[in-house]
Design a protein around this motif. Structure first.
Motif, PDB file in Angstrom:
ATOM      1  N   VAL A  25      23.234  18.872  38.482  1.00 31.56           N
ATOM      2  CA  VAL A  25      22.091  18.768  39.378  1.00 31.56           C
ATOM      3  C   VAL A  25      21.957  17.353  39.910  1.00 31.56           C
ATOM      4  N   GLY A  26      21.339  17.238  41.056  1.00 31.72           N
ATOM      5  CA  GLY A  26      20.910  15.951  41.578  1.00 31.72           C
ATOM      6  C   GLY A  26      19.402  15.927  41.583  1.00 31.72           C
ATOM      7  N   ALA A  27      18.822  14.768  41.321  1.00 31.19           N
ATOM      8  CA  ALA A  27      17.364  14.640  41.274  1.00 31.19           C
ATOM      9  C   ALA A  27      16.931  13.413  42.064  1.00 31.19           C
ATOM     10  N   SER A  28      15.958  13.597  42.934  1.00 34.66           N
ATOM     11  CA  SER A  28      15.407  12.498  43.733  1.00 34.66           C
ATOM     12  C   SER A  28      13.922  12.402  43.452  1.00 34.66           C
ATOM     13  N   GLY A  29      13.481  11.229  43.045  1.00 33.22           N
ATOM     14  CA  GLY A  29      12.071  11.071  42.711  1.00 33.22           C
ATOM     15  C   GLY A  29      11.774   9.657  42.284  1.00 33.22           C
ATOM     16  N   THR A  30      10.749   9.499  41.454  1.00 30.10           N
ATOM     17  CA  THR A  30      10.304   8.182  41.025  1.00 30.10           C
ATOM     18  C   THR A  30      10.591   7.963  39.544  1.00 30.10           C
ATOM     19  N   VAL A  31      10.697   6.684  39.165  1.00 29.81           N
ATOM     20  CA  VAL A  31      10.976   6.321  37.774  1.00 29.81           C
ATOM     21  C   VAL A  31       9.679   6.242  36.998  1.00 29.81           C
ATOM     22  N   MET A  32       9.704   6.729  35.766  1.00 32.12           N
ATOM     23  CA  MET A  32       8.512   6.718  34.924  1.00 32.12           C
ATOM     24  C   MET A  32       8.939   6.681  33.456  1.00 32.12           C
ATOM     25  N   THR A  33       7.969   6.481  32.600  1.00 30.06           N
ATOM     26  CA  THR A  33       8.171   6.678  31.170  1.00 30.06           C
ATOM     27  C   THR A  33       7.083   7.604  30.660  1.00 30.06           C
ATOM     28  N   THR A  34       7.408   8.426  29.670  1.00 30.23           N
ATOM     29  CA  THR A  34       6.402   9.262  29.038  1.00 30.23           C
ATOM     30  C   THR A  34       5.547   8.397  28.112  1.00 30.23           C
ATOM     31  N   ARG A  35       4.525   9.013  27.556  1.00 27.51           N
ATOM     32  CA  ARG A  35       3.656   8.257  26.652  1.00 27.51           C
ATOM     33  C   ARG A  35       4.389   7.832  25.381  1.00 27.51           C
ATOM     34  N   LYS A  36       5.495   8.506  25.080  1.00 32.10           N
ATOM     35  CA  LYS A  36       6.298   8.085  23.928  1.00 32.10           C
ATOM     36  C   LYS A  36       7.383   7.094  24.325  1.00 32.10           C
ATOM     37  N   GLY A  37       7.418   6.726  25.615  1.00 33.57           N
ATOM     38  CA  GLY A  37       8.342   5.697  26.052  1.00 33.57           C
ATOM     39  C   GLY A  37       9.683   6.198  26.540  1.00 33.57           C
ATOM     40  N   GLU A  38       9.856   7.520  26.726  1.00 32.40           N
ATOM     41  CA  GLU A  38      11.133   8.059  27.190  1.00 32.40           C
ATOM     42  C   GLU A  38      11.299   7.803  28.677  1.00 32.40           C
ATOM     43  N   LEU A  39      12.329   7.033  29.045  1.00 29.89           N
ATOM     44  CA  LEU A  39      12.599   6.775  30.449  1.00 29.89           C
ATOM     45  C   LEU A  39      12.957   8.088  31.140  1.00 29.89           C
ATOM     46  N   SER A  40      12.330   8.334  32.305  1.00 31.82           N
ATOM     47  CA  SER A  40      12.501   9.615  32.985  1.00 31.82           C
ATOM     48  C   SER A  40      12.496   9.414  34.486  1.00 31.82           C
ATOM     49  N   VAL A  41      13.028  10.417  35.172  1.00 26.87           N
ATOM     50  CA  VAL A  41      12.898  10.511  36.619  1.00 26.87           C
ATOM     51  C   VAL A  41      12.029  11.723  36.915  1.00 26.87           C
ATOM     52  N   LYS A  42      10.980  11.517  37.730  1.00 23.91           N
ATOM     53  CA  LYS A  42      10.102  12.615  38.121  1.00 23.91           C
ATOM     54  C   LYS A  42      10.510  13.075  39.520  1.00 23.91           C
ATOM     55  N   PRO A  43      11.173  14.230  39.648  1.00 25.97           N
ATOM     56  CA  PRO A  43      11.568  14.720  40.974  1.00 25.97           C
ATOM     57  C   PRO A  43      10.347  14.963  41.850  1.00 25.97           C
ATOM     58  N   MET A  44      10.509  14.607  43.125  1.00 27.05           N
ATOM     59  CA  MET A  44       9.394  14.710  44.076  1.00 27.05           C
ATOM     60  C   MET A  44       9.845  15.513  45.286  1.00 27.05           C
ATOM     61  N   GLY A  45       9.022  16.423  45.736  1.00 30.95           N
ATOM     62  CA  GLY A  45       9.269  17.151  46.972  1.00 30.95           C
ATOM     63  C   GLY A  45      10.157  18.359  46.785  1.00 30.95           C
ATOM     64  N   ALA A  46      10.270  19.140  47.856  1.00 27.74           N
ATOM     65  CA  ALA A  46      11.011  20.399  47.802  1.00 27.74           C
ATOM     66  C   ALA A  46      12.482  20.199  47.470  1.00 27.74           C
ATOM     67  N   GLU A  47      13.040  19.028  47.826  1.00 30.47           N
ATOM     68  CA  GLU A  47      14.433  18.722  47.523  1.00 30.47           C
ATOM     69  C   GLU A  47      14.559  17.823  46.293  1.00 30.47           C
ATOM     70  N   GLY A  48      13.516  17.782  45.476  1.00 29.37           N
ATOM     71  CA  GLY A  48      13.521  16.895  44.314  1.00 29.37           C
ATOM     72  C   GLY A  48      14.585  17.232  43.301  1.00 29.37           C
ATOM     73  N   VAL A  49      14.884  18.513  43.126  1.00 35.29           N
ATOM     74  CA  VAL A  49      15.948  18.946  42.227  1.00 35.29           C
ATOM     75  C   VAL A  49      16.918  19.805  43.027  1.00 35.29           C
ATOM     76  N   GLN A  50      18.182  19.406  43.065  1.00 32.23           N
ATOM     77  CA  GLN A  50      19.183  20.142  43.822  1.00 32.23           C
ATOM     78  C   GLN A  50      20.317  20.577  42.890  1.00 32.23           C
ATOM     79  N   LEU A  51      20.631  21.855  42.935  1.00 31.84           N
ATOM     80  CA  LEU A  51      21.776  22.354  42.201  1.00 31.84           C
ATOM     81  C   LEU A  51      23.052  21.886  42.900  1.00 31.84           C
ATOM     82  N   LEU A  52      23.914  21.199  42.156  1.00 28.40           N
ATOM     83  CA  LEU A  52      25.160  20.677  42.730  1.00 28.40           C
ATOM     84  C   LEU A  52      26.376  21.526  42.356  1.00 28.40           C
ATOM     85  N   SER A  53      26.333  22.178  41.201  1.00 33.14           N
ATOM     86  CA  SER A  53      27.418  23.070  40.808  1.00 33.14           C
ATOM     87  C   SER A  53      26.903  23.982  39.705  1.00 33.14           C
TER      88      SER A  53
END
Length: 553
Positions: free
Chosen positions: A167-195
């Motif tokens: 998958v490809g993911a387009s969005g913003t960088v964040m951390t959860t309250r436990k400190g896990e670095l994450s990407v939050k996909p944004m918009g209709a194309e936020g998560v794209q199946l690549l294969s």
């Protein structure tokens, strides 16, 4: 955006595992109740009960149906490209020190394979992996699309993703309250199946349980086996380190033919092929020595090649029919110079690949930076057999010693070659730390110069560690008359039944007649160096696709 109009997201999802082709598959991860901070706590759960043998076929059919559904909706489950802005390592380098619970406005696009997935109702957590590392996707229904219909469809698509999908993911960088670095996909194309993965991955925790399957299906092994990936990272660093070290010494990397008209440069049985246009038999190279020394004759002075080499021999933990050798030749040097550069190459490679020169061999901590001892083969053989041995001895006497220690030999072998067999029987396996075994008999060294102090020995060495030969080198024979006599001896041995003996290479003899300066030569088995530094016991662990018996057999 991928639309899965028939998917029915909810708090419960079917979870199952099954066994197939030597490894256990997990089909999908089950949802759990989210932790209090909505992070990844409790990720990757699944039942361990196994389905029948039909489970793999059923799962592949389910995934293929999903592919058909995507195409029917006008989308492509295998798009042509994806523009990512960061690898996952770059993401961690740039934002890895964010405090827990931070949401940034920094936009990124990342891509990877889904390794873990947890559905928590209105949140989906997915861990993706690229070649540089792992990062979590924090997929929120509230952030996908500009209206309810778009969000619902995009989120349903995310829920329908399977472990193993790219998958490809387009969005913003964040951390959860436990400190896990994450990407939050944004918009209709936020998560794209690549294969879309039609076949499920091996189970993350158990991996491939069958060793043969690991080597045969290396692609699956690399997906789930971090140790396998690390082995090949070490191998890459070894090769890169060798190139850097040799460049500092003024060596030039060259390429020489793979197809040879004469068999030479080593004792080995070759693979034979036929060239139709020329109507001649050719041999896959067993060594690159004779071509590289032609270049020394031509005045190139310092040359090397990292060469795929082929020998029609048995398969074992130390042998594969195709393997990688590094051979170098240094004008105006001798075997002492190439012993020195052998130590430097391997010690530097350890430092570059591991960050240390200390490796573990048979439970011992061995520092490769310590000086490597040098000891004659005949001294090893004499000590191990209890009889003082020398190639000048009558062959019957040496045969008697070989019989005494259980060393196998053939009737046409001379004293020197039988002494090598005795060494192999009584001493070779006991060499743990890096050691130069020197002074090989002339009979087994057709391309090496005679020892300046003993006409029955040569200025040749092999470097052993952990009972394995890693390197072979010598002061190169450059007298064309003596070289012809050695070649003729090889030819006679071949005609007497020695399939590994060489022939008379007239073109190489012609090259020597133009004059080759004093030269030191070296060959190092790159696969075995990688084995040493990776700490593995079989060559198959450091060759991506080792030679195996066909599955049909």
């Amino acid at each position: 955006m991928l639309r899965n109009r028939d998917s029915r997201p909810g708090p419960r999802a079917h979870v199952s595992t099954f066994q197939s082709v030597g490894y256990r598959h997990r089909i999908v991860s089950a949802p759990t109740e989210p932790s209090s901070d909505g992070s990844e706590s409790g990720a990757d759960v699944g039942a361990d009960a196994a389905l029948s043998g039909s489970g793999l076929d059923a799962e592949r059919a389910r995934r293929q149906a999903r592919i058909n559904e995507i195409r029917a909706g006008g989308d492509n489950p295998y798009p042509y490209r994806f523009d990512r802005t960061h690898t996952l390592a770059e993401l961690r380098n740039g934002w890895g020190k964010l405090d827990p619970g931070v949401e940034t406005d920094d936009a990124v696009s990342v891509a990877g394979r889904i390794m873990l997935k947890r559905d928590s109702g209105k949140l989906v957590f997915a861990t993706i992996r690229d070649r540089t590392g792992d990062v979590q996707l924090f997929i929120s229904k509230a952030e996908l699309g500009d209206d309810d219909d778009a969000r619902t469809a995009a989120f349903a698509d995310a829920k329908a993703l399977d472990l193993g999908d790219w998958v490809g993911a387009s969005g913003t960088v964040m951390t959860t309250r436990k400190g896990e670095l994450s990407v939050k996909p944004m918009g209709a194309e936020g998560v794209q199946l690549l294969s879309k993965a039609v076949r499920p991955m091996p189970d993350k925790w158990h991996g491939l349980s069958d060793t043969d399957t690991r080597f045969r299906q290396r692609y699956a092994d690399l997906i789930v086996n971090e140790r396998a990936r690390r082995n090949f990272e070490i191998r890459h660093e070894v090769v890169a380190s060798f190139r850097r070290t040799l460049a500092t010494h003024g060596f030039i990397e060259v390429e020489t033919p793979v197809l040879h008209s004469e068999v030479g440069g080593a004792h080995a049985r070759p693979f034979v092929t036929h060239h139709n246009a020329l109507d001649i038999d050719l041999y896959l190279r067993i060594a690159v020595e004779l071509y590289l020394k032609r270049l020394i004759v031509g005045g190139m002075e310092r040359v090397y090649e990292i060469a795929r080499t082929f020998r029609n021999e048995g398969i074992s933990t130390r042998h594969n029919p195709e393997f990688t050798m590094m051979e170098l030749y240094q004008a105006f040097g001798d075997w002492n110079d190439v012993m020195d550069i052998t130590e430097e190459l391997i010690t530097t490679a350890a430092r570059d690949a591991l960050g240390t020169t200390v490796v573990e061999v048979r439970g011992e901590q061995v520092d490769l930076a310590d000086p490597w001892p040098r000891r004659r083969m005949i001294d090893f053989a004499s000590a191990g057999s209890g009889v003082e041995l020398h190639p000048s001895m009558p062959v019957d006497n040496v045969r008697a010693v070989a019989d005494q220690v259980g060393a196998a030999y053939e009737e046409h072998w001379g004293s020197g070659r039988i002494i090598e067999a005795i060494f192999g029987e009584v001493a070779e396996a006991d060499i743990v730390r890096p050691t130069f075994v020197t002074g090989h008999p002339v009979e087994i060294s057709p391309l090496a110069r005679v020892d300046r102090n003993d006409p029955f020995l040569t200025e040749r060495f092999e470097m052993f560690v952990d009972g394995r030969e890693l390197a072979n080198g010598y002061s190169e024979l450059n007298d064309p008359a003596e070289q012809r006599a050695r070649f003729e001896g090889e030819q006679a041995a071949k005609e007497a039944g020695d399939a590994e003996a060489g022939t008379v290479d007239e073109d190489y003899l012609r090259a020597l007649e133009y004059g080759m300066p004093p030269t030191g030569g070296l060959g190092i088995g790159m696969d075995r160096v990688a084995m040493l530094l990776a700490g593995v016991d079989t060559i198959k662990e450091v060759i991506l696709f080792p030679t195996l018996r066909p599955e049909s057999h």
